[in-house]
Every structure is written in C-alpha cells, then in structure tokens.
Design a protein around this motif. Structure first.
Motif, short mmCIF file in Angstrom:
data_model
loop_
_atom_site.label_atom_id
_atom_site.label_comp_id
_atom_site.label_asym_id
_atom_site.label_seq_id
_atom_site.Cartn_x
_atom_site.Cartn_y
_atom_site.Cartn_z
N UNK A 72 0.83 -1.20 0.00
CA UNK A 72 0.00 0.00 0.00
C UNK A 72 0.86 1.26 0.00
N UNK A 73 0.33 2.31 -0.65
CA UNK A 73 1.00 3.60 -0.66
C UNK A 73 0.00 4.71 -0.95
N UNK A 74 0.41 5.91 -0.66
CA UNK A 74 -0.43 7.10 -0.81
C UNK A 74 0.18 8.00 -1.88
N UNK A 105 5.92 11.66 2.74
CA UNK A 105 6.99 10.76 3.21
C UNK A 105 7.23 9.59 2.27
N UNK A 106 6.29 9.35 1.35
CA UNK A 106 6.39 8.33 0.29
C UNK A 106 6.62 6.91 0.82
N UNK A 107 6.36 6.68 2.08
CA UNK A 107 6.50 5.33 2.64
C UNK A 107 5.43 4.41 2.06
N UNK A 108 5.77 3.13 2.04
CA UNK A 108 4.82 2.09 1.66
C UNK A 108 4.79 1.09 2.80
N UNK A 109 3.72 0.28 2.84
CA UNK A 109 3.66 -0.78 3.84
C UNK A 109 3.27 -2.08 3.14
#
Length: 182
Positions: A72-74, A105-109
């Motif tokens: 997932x990402x935004x 922050x461009x983080x993904x999980x």
C-alpha cells in the motif's frame, strides 16, 4: 529501498529511494528482486485505487479463502495505516501495528496474507493505491470490527470527531468471534 520490519515482523515499512531535482522526482515502488531479497516474494494480480475524505475510516478487511498480501502507498494526502494479525496460531494473534503513510513521506507498507488491513484518512483528500497478491473475492471477505476493544487500535482521530465508517465496517465482527486463519 530501505525495508524496516515493524513490531509485527511480517509487516514491513518500506522507504523507497527518491531521486529529485527542480523538475520533480522519481522513485521505484516495486522491483521484484529487491523485495525478494528483503523476504517479500510476492506476485501481484490486481491493483486498486481509492479516494477518501478526511476522517473516513476503511477496514479492517481480510479474505479467508483468497488471502491477499497488499503493498500500500499514498499518492495524495496522509493516512494512518493499520495491520492486525488474524492468524490464530501466530504468537502475535490479535496484535496490531500502524504507521503514517503520506504523499510527502512516500512510505509504503507491506501487509502479508493473514492480516486484516485498514486506514483512516487524516488529510482533506487521500488517494490510496495498493497492489494485491490475489483477486478480490466478495464471498471470502471478512471485516474485523475497527474499534474492537480487545485489539485496541489507537486510531489518531481528534477528540470529538466521529470517523466516517461504512455500514459494512460498522457491522464488523469482534476478534473473539471472527472467522480467522488457523
């Protein structure tokens, strides 16, 4: 990419390398070899995209027969993203982990199969993208109650705010009586 295990080791926070200049930026969001080297050997079959407004809470969803891993990402806005271990044989059964994902922050999980997933939108508008390892199967979809008193997810919702929750999610099942993975 930097792969950071969370306190639920199978759930991984991913920080992609971002290359940027005055023109904008570039980043890899998926590269099979890098993910496999980090222990995530996933094959994706479906991409999904949702839009939500502030305080919309979606989840906590999982599928029994067609368990989905999700990356997932935004791409716009910010969410608090949550994974709950729903594998009864797991030493972390019923535990949750959450983190802030945003376009900034461009983080993904990575949420592997065996975990319920949900998020709450913290910005005016959120564009949420996720890759899935199995197809959506409405017959095997289950919903864990988003505010289950046993799981105790600490949603960062401002005092006095009622999250916007669908009827399906309001009617989620408590962990004690939910159909879960063995």
């Amino acid at each position: 990419m930097i792969f950071k295990p969370t306190r639920l080791p199978e759930v991984v926070l991913i920080e992609p390398k971002v290359i940027g200049d005055e023109r904008g930026f570039f980043m890899e969001t998926w590269e099979a070899r890098k993910f496999a080297d980090a222990g995530i050997d996933a094959s994706f079959v479906q991409d999904n995209h949702s839009r939500s407004s502030r305080w919309v809470l979606r989840g906590l969803h999982y599928q029994l027969r067609h368990a989905q891993g999700k990356l997932v990402r935004i791409t716009e806005g910010e969410v608090f993203d949550v994974a709950v271990d729903v594998r009864r044989s797991s030493p972390t059964f019923g535990q949750w982990v959450g983190d802030y994902l945003s376009a900034d922050n461009r983080r993904m999980m990575w949420i592997p199969p065996g975990f319920a997933h949900g998020f709450v939108a913290l910005s005016e508008r959120v564009e949420f993208l996720y890759k899935c390892t199995d197809f959506y199967d409405p017959a095997s979809e289950r919903t864990l109650l988003w505010n289950d008193p046993r799981v105790k997810v600490e949603w960062p919702i401002a005092q006095g705010i009622q999250p916007i929750v669908s009827a399906k999610d309001r009617g989620g099942t408590p962990l004690d009586t939910a159909e879960c993975y063995p």
